[in-house]
Design a protein around this motif. Structure first.
Motif, PDB file in Angstrom:
ATOM      1  N   ALA A 128      -1.129   8.587   5.065  1.00  0.00           N
ATOM      2  CA  ALA A 128      -2.097   8.146   4.055  1.00  0.00           C
ATOM      3  C   ALA A 128      -2.327   6.634   4.140  1.00  0.00           C
ATOM      4  N   THR A 129      -1.287   5.886   4.478  1.00  0.00           N
ATOM      5  CA  THR A 129      -1.427   4.436   4.625  1.00  0.00           C
ATOM      6  C   THR A 129      -2.385   4.105   5.763  1.00  0.00           C
ATOM      7  N   VAL A 130      -2.269   4.829   6.861  1.00  0.00           N
ATOM      8  CA  VAL A 130      -3.185   4.622   7.993  1.00  0.00           C
ATOM      9  C   VAL A 130      -4.622   4.910   7.552  1.00  0.00           C
ATOM     10  N   ILE A 165     -10.294   0.770   4.122  1.00  0.00           N
ATOM     11  CA  ILE A 165     -10.461  -0.610   3.649  1.00  0.00           C
ATOM     12  C   ILE A 165     -11.153  -1.440   4.722  1.00  0.00           C
ATOM     13  N   GLU A 166     -10.745  -1.275   5.977  1.00  0.00           N
ATOM     14  CA  GLU A 166     -11.344  -2.042   7.069  1.00  0.00           C
ATOM     15  C   GLU A 166     -12.808  -1.676   7.263  1.00  0.00           C
ATOM     16  N   LYS A 167     -13.141  -0.383   7.197  1.00  0.00           N
ATOM     17  CA  LYS A 167     -14.539   0.041   7.308  1.00  0.00           C
ATOM     18  C   LYS A 167     -15.376  -0.577   6.200  1.00  0.00           C
ATOM     19  N   ARG A 168     -14.867  -0.515   4.978  1.00  0.00           N
ATOM     20  CA  ARG A 168     -15.597  -1.085   3.835  1.00  0.00           C
ATOM     21  C   ARG A 168     -15.777  -2.594   4.010  1.00  0.00           C
ATOM     22  N   PHE A 169     -14.746  -3.240   4.484  1.00  0.00           N
ATOM     23  CA  PHE A 169     -14.795  -4.694   4.696  1.00  0.00           C
ATOM     24  C   PHE A 169     -15.833  -5.045   5.752  1.00  0.00           C
ATOM     25  N   LEU A 170     -15.858  -4.306   6.865  1.00  0.00           N
ATOM     26  CA  LEU A 170     -16.826  -4.570   7.938  1.00  0.00           C
ATOM     27  C   LEU A 170     -18.259  -4.328   7.470  1.00  0.00           C
ATOM     28  N   ARG A 171     -18.476  -3.301   6.666  1.00  0.00           N
ATOM     29  CA  ARG A 171     -19.820  -3.029   6.122  1.00  0.00           C
ATOM     30  C   ARG A 171     -20.303  -4.160   5.213  1.00  0.00           C
ATOM     31  N   SER A 172     -19.366  -4.801   4.538  1.00  0.00           N
ATOM     32  CA  SER A 172     -19.762  -5.855   3.598  1.00  0.00           C
ATOM     33  C   SER A 172     -20.021  -7.192   4.281  1.00  0.00           C
ATOM     34  N   LEU A 175       0.831  -1.202   0.000  1.00  0.00           N
ATOM     35  CA  LEU A 175       0.000   0.000   0.000  1.00  0.00           C
ATOM     36  C   LEU A 175       0.863   1.249   0.000  1.00  0.00           C
ATOM     37  N   LYS A 176       1.926   1.234   0.800  1.00  0.00           N
ATOM     38  CA  LYS A 176       2.837   2.377   0.851  1.00  0.00           C
ATOM     39  C   LYS A 176       3.490   2.617  -0.507  1.00  0.00           C
ATOM     40  N   VAL A 177       3.859   1.546  -1.172  1.00  0.00           N
ATOM     41  CA  VAL A 177       4.490   1.692  -2.489  1.00  0.00           C
ATOM     42  C   VAL A 177       3.532   2.374  -3.464  1.00  0.00           C
TER      43      VAL A 177
END
Length: 189
Positions: free
Chosen positions: A173-175, A181-188, A157-159
């Motif tokens: 920005a990585t944080v 990504i985690e929020k989107r994953f939990l919503r799904s 992700l950093k790259v």
């Protein structure tokens, strides 16, 4: 009409030739099934101050179908043939090596087709909306490309973030990206 040699294709080729970017993309592809073409598109449109619209999954469905039906099977065949050729052919010009080369070329053409479709979406602004903040667009776009945060680490992700951001901004920005990504994953779930 689709343009197969377009600015997005050339952008992707120039990035993919950089070992650290190629390695990061392949790691995301192999660990979390990320579509490398979509990752590059996320970067490219972010530079143009565009982000994926809320309806992008429906708009990009043709791309996803192509990726599933053509690119992924060719990739699987290429990988399998590589191992078979290494075991069976005594020299590099044996029939399985030749077949591997043909499948590799077919996979590249399939990916170029995906990129031509994505470039068409860009030209028509399908699934894309303006965004004043390039970093916000970048984070939102990359978030859309990663399905499961539990299968990736921060280095690739950093790259990718480092393609557009100053070095001092990449960690923060990585944080943010990981949180999105985690929020989107939990919503799904």
């Amino acid at each position: 009409m689709l343009l197969h040699d377009n600015p997005f294709w050339r952008f992707s080729l120039s990035l993919y030739h950089l070992k650290r970017i190629k390695d990061a993309c392949l790691q995301l592809q192999d660990s979390s099934d990320a579509n490398v073409n979509l990752l590059f598109f996320a970067l490219w449109v972010s530079q143009q101050q565009l982000r994926f619209s809320p309806d992008w999954p429906q708009v990009f469905q043709q791309l996803e179908n192509w990726h599933r039906d053509y690119t992924l099977p060719l990739r699987r065949q290429r990988r399998e043939l590589k191992h078979l050729a290494e075991k069976a052919d005594r020299h590099e010009h044996g029939p399985l090596h030749q077949m591997h080369e043909h499948i590799t070329k077919a996979e590249l053409l399939s990916e170029q087709q995906e990129q031509a479709v994505l470039y068409y979406y860009y030209q028509e602004r399908m699934g894309l909306i303006p965004c004043e903040d390039k970093q916000a667009a970048l984070i939102e776009n990359l978030t859309a490309c990663i399905q499961d945060p539990t299968k990736i680490d921060n280095e690739p992700l950093k790259v990718l973030l480092g393609v557009m951001l100053e070095e001092q901004d990449v960690d923060q920005a990585t944080v943010k990206l990981r949180e999105q990504i985690e929020k989107r994953f939990l919503r799904s779930q």
